[in-house]
Design a protein around this motif. Structure first.
Motif, PDB file in Angstrom:
ATOM      1  N   PRO A 431       0.844  -1.209   0.000  1.00  0.00           N
ATOM      2  CA  PRO A 431       0.000   0.000   0.000  1.00  0.00           C
ATOM      3  C   PRO A 431       0.873   1.250   0.000  1.00  0.00           C
ATOM      4  O   PRO A 431       1.911   1.298   0.657  1.00  0.00           O
ATOM      5  N   THR A 432       0.459   2.250  -0.728  1.00  0.00           N
ATOM      6  CA  THR A 432       1.263   3.456  -0.886  1.00  0.00           C
ATOM      7  C   THR A 432       0.876   4.517   0.138  1.00  0.00           C
ATOM      8  O   THR A 432      -0.176   4.445   0.778  1.00  0.00           O
ATOM      9  N   SER A 433       1.736   5.529   0.243  1.00  0.00           N
ATOM     10  CA  SER A 433       1.441   6.630   1.153  1.00  0.00           C
ATOM     11  C   SER A 433       0.207   7.394   0.697  1.00  0.00           C
ATOM     12  O   SER A 433      -0.565   7.897   1.518  1.00  0.00           O
ATOM     13  N   ASP A 434       0.000   7.496  -0.621  1.00  0.00           N
ATOM     14  CA  ASP A 434      -1.204   8.165  -1.124  1.00  0.00           C
ATOM     15  C   ASP A 434      -2.455   7.410  -0.710  1.00  0.00           C
ATOM     16  O   ASP A 434      -3.480   8.023  -0.369  1.00  0.00           O
ATOM     17  N   GLU A 435      -2.383   6.092  -0.732  1.00  0.00           N
ATOM     18  CA  GLU A 435      -3.539   5.296  -0.315  1.00  0.00           C
ATOM     19  C   GLU A 435      -3.804   5.474   1.176  1.00  0.00           C
ATOM     20  O   GLU A 435      -4.959   5.514   1.600  1.00  0.00           O
ATOM     21  N   TRP A 436      -2.743   5.579   1.959  1.00  0.00           N
ATOM     22  CA  TRP A 436      -2.938   5.815   3.389  1.00  0.00           C
ATOM     23  C   TRP A 436      -3.583   7.176   3.617  1.00  0.00           C
ATOM     24  O   TRP A 436      -4.519   7.303   4.420  1.00  0.00           O
ATOM     25  N   ARG A 437      -3.099   8.205   2.931  1.00  0.00           N
ATOM     26  CA  ARG A 437      -3.659   9.541   3.107  1.00  0.00           C
ATOM     27  C   ARG A 437      -5.116   9.602   2.677  1.00  0.00           C
ATOM     28  O   ARG A 437      -5.911  10.366   3.229  1.00  0.00           O
ATOM     29  N   ALA A 438      -5.489   8.805   1.670  1.00  0.00           N
ATOM     30  CA  ALA A 438      -6.857   8.842   1.151  1.00  0.00           C
ATOM     31  C   ALA A 438      -7.820   7.993   1.973  1.00  0.00           C
ATOM     32  O   ALA A 438      -9.031   8.034   1.730  1.00  0.00           O
ATOM     33  N   SER A 439      -7.313   7.230   2.938  1.00  0.00           N
ATOM     34  CA  SER A 439      -8.199   6.386   3.741  1.00  0.00           C
ATOM     35  C   SER A 439      -9.007   7.241   4.708  1.00  0.00           C
ATOM     36  O   SER A 439      -8.573   8.309   5.140  1.00  0.00           O
TER      37      SER A 439
END
Length: 695
Positions: A431-439
């Motif tokens: 999982p990417t940092s962008d995916e973490w931020r978008a959660s």
């Protein structure tokens, strides 16, 4: 208006540890609390120890203050600014959690009196000690200013005279040099007599204001008199703005430096760097080391001069002399399996590592095992069982009733499903940092049920290791079909504790998602999970500890049988805080030792362990397993036959204890075992056997 937090210096004569009071915590963050160092209107400072015995001061804000949003913002700012400053003669920030119900921060312990206390008891500083004081405090301010921070509360109460040198502390009202701060509008910050003329006139607070206070501080240290006298605040303010400081008795060369620092015009004042260099030359003249006029003075060299000329007694408080931590805590780091380590302080950019970590993605197989976590009480466990049952049905009133000791976790919950909502099965990408931020936080009742189940399972697993403070946050990214479990914000958690959090998070997330995928494959889209740890600055992204997929199975198995591993024994090394586990471990330890001695007596060619060796028993609450390990420095377990005998003695004896507890204690879940040996002085265990007890 002055605002002061308590520190180690407020702990009474000599900074001694005071007894803990009823209701005081036994642990704050990663620190074991052994007593109090002081208290005040804003909070309490506790005496703490790290896992390897380092003494720390842990400042905890009172609940009433923590409920004040403005105060919490100021405390958060204090943490951020303190973390930016590193340098000589400062008390380093070690960790903090400004978002906790009772916010806290931890610094290295600085033993010794404040300058105020020392002057009252012993009179002014003189000769080399005075010059060392002036040099060290100027160096500290130079480091603070270099980090772009203004202290704004330099005063005798905020300088500790430790045996190693002076230490400047308390960033309670510090601000960034760019002017950003969180303070009450119209409220004077600082202490009368230590406030610069320009601050009285225009409320301007910059590095020059710190240097004005430094000049007054050093003059006070040299004479024992306040340079602008005492009396009503307005009278002191008038003298600061219009009068001359009282410098009678200050050595002539030092007086010249202080006069520059105490200039009414900020632009005429000496800088902290220049003051540190000038004072260090005076300090060098007190030693046999002669520095040329043009010689560059490196901070390390100046620090050596301060130490050489500093003359303060070494303090000793027997209260700190608690039993040293078990050697088990010191060896865990070497047996952990690639646990990620976060950056030390705010300001270090935390990002997801470039390389994947698929520790949670490659587990296969299924066995009957406990789906429910251990907890500290039967009531908590019963509640957790109900919540996990809800998670299995994901909010459905008709969800299955899950027996926390005998639930079957599906190996592949989507086996035979033709068109599941989860479409990323087999995707091994991290999982990417962008995916973490978008959660986002749970929004539907189904997501809320899984959120609750994960948090409760993680909390309950960590409770047995006294790590309940590592509370997770659960968020969802539907596009990525991933559930994010994030720990923190707490900085500098030991590696072994982060590893337990990682394993607990993976197990809890995998279990909850596997149940949901099995029961609602056509509508439940989440099959991936990511476990991360976040620094105490909420603006920074976390570091990935592990990630995986619920369709790959949630337990480590081989050939259909559970197997112990290094992560499990690393967790078992951490002492338990669960009374049942402590009791059973003690009984099992004695029983295994007795069984081994009985085999020796039978004449099987076996030898006893030496007095320095030991058999230990511990528990891994993540995979519900008991571990037994032996330190073998004399070669007692070198041969295959010897190890087979030891494994048999352990499995037979240990299973008797585990099964008896299982049959008599409806909350007991440990029926697996694993045996390990540490050869000689090796810090890496060799696992020689694992299994499950029948019951």
């Amino acid at each position: 208006m002055s605002r002061q937090y308590p520190h180690a210096s407020l702990a009474g004569p000599g900074g001694r540890v005071q007894p803990a009071r009823p209701g005081d915590p036994s642990r704050i963050g990663p620190y074991r609390i052994i007593g109090r160092l002081g208290s005040g209107g804003m909070g309490t400072v506790h005496a703490g120890l790290t896992s390897d015995g380092l003494r720390v001061a842990v400042k905890v804000i009172h609940p009433a203050q923590a409920e004040d949003a403005e105060f919490r913002a100021r405390f958060r700012r204090e943490v951020q600014l303190s973390a930016r400053v590193q340098g000589p003669c400062l008390v380093p920030l070690l960790a903090a959690d400004p978002e906790a119900a009772e916010p806290w921060l931890a610094t290295a312990y600085a033993p010794g009196p404040t300058l105020n206390q020392h002057l009252a008891d012993h009179g002014p500083l003189a000769d080399g000690t005075l010059y060392a004081f002036a040099t060290g405090t100027a160096q500290a301010l130079a480091a603070i200013h270099h980090a772009g921070v203004v202290h704004r509360d330099v005063k005798p109460q905020n300088v500790i005279l430790t045996p190693a040198g002076p230490r400047v502390l308390d960033f309670g009202i510090a601000r960034a040099a760019d002017g950003t701060s969180v303070t009450r509008t119209g409220v004077m910050t600082g202490t009368p007599g230590w406030i610069s003329p320009e601050y009285y006139r225009t409320s301007t607070a910059g590095p020059q204001g710190d240097m004005f206070a430094w000049g007054a501080l050093v003059a006070y240290a040299a004479t024992g008199r306040l340079p602008f006298g005492t009396g009503a605040p307005d009278a002191v303010a008038f003298r600061v703005i219009s009068g001359d400081p009282d410098l009678d008795g200050v050595p002539e060369q030092l007086r010249e430096i202080l006069e520059k620092a105490l200039s009414k015009d900020p632009s005429d004042r000496i800088t902290a760097v220049s003051a540190a260099e000038a004072c260090s030359r005076l300090l060098a003249s007190q030693t046999t080391q002669v520095l040329g006029d043009g010689a560059g003075l490196e901070p390390t060299r100046v620090g050596e001069l301060v130490t050489a000329e500093w003359n303060m007694p070494t303090l000793d408080d027997p209260t700190w002399h608690v039993p040293s931590p078990s050697s088990r805590k010191r060896v865990i780091t070497t047996v952990l399996v690639a646990a990620a380590v976060i950056g030390g302080i705010v300001g270090a950019a935390l990002a997801f590592p470039a390389s994947g970590d698929s520790r949670g993605a490659g587990k296969t197989g299924a066995v009957e095992r406990s789906a429910g976590p251990p907890a500290s009480s039967a009531a908590t466990r019963a509640e957790g069982t109900a919540q996990r049952a809800q998670a299995a049905g994901a909010g459905d009133a008709s969800g299955p009733s899950v027996d926390p000791r005998n639930a079957v976790i599906p190996t592949d919950p989507l086996a035979g499903v033709s068109d599941p909502a989860f479409t990323r099965a087999g995707d091994q990408s991290e999982p990417t940092s962008d995916e973490w931020r978008a959660s986002t936080v749970a929004s539907s009742s189904e997501e809320q049920g899984v959120d609750t189940a994960i948090r409760d399972q993680v909390a309950a697993m960590l409770t047995t290791k006294d790590l309940a403070f590592m509370k997770p946050t659960v968020t969802f990214n539907k596009r990525a079909q991933t559930v994010m479990v994030t720990g923190g914000p707490i900085s500098q958690i030991p590696e072994e504790d982060q590893e337990v959090f990682r394993r607990a998070g993976e197990m809890a997330a995998c279990t909850a998602l596997a149940y949901r995928l099995k029961d609602h494959p056509a509508t439940w889209p989440y099959g991936r999970f990511s476990i991360s740890w976040k620094n105490f600055d909420g603006d920074l992204e976390p570091s990935t500890l592990g990630y995986g997929e619920a369709t790959n199975g949630c337990y480590s198995v081989a050939a259909g049988q559970w197997q112990g591993d290094e992560s499990g024994i690393a967790t078992a090394w951490i002492p338990s805080s669960d009374r049942d586990e402590i009791r059973v471990a003690g009984a099992a330890d004695k029983a295994v030792t007795a069984a081994w001695n009985a085999r020796i007596a039978e004449g099987n060619g076996l030898e006893p362990f030496s007095a320095s060796d030991a058999i230990d028993v511990g528990f891994d609450p993540v995979e519900k397993a008991a571990y037994v390990w032996a330190r073998d420095t004399d070669g007692v377990l070198v041969g295959r036959a010897q190890r087979a005998n030891f494994q048999d003695a352990v499995s037979t004896t240990l299973c008797q204890k585990l099964t008896a507890e299982y049959n008599g204690n409806k909350t007991w879940k440990y029926v697996r075992w694993s045996v390990a040996v540490y050869e000689g002085n090796s810090r890496i265990p060799e696992l020689i056997g694992s299994g499950e007890c029948t019951h």
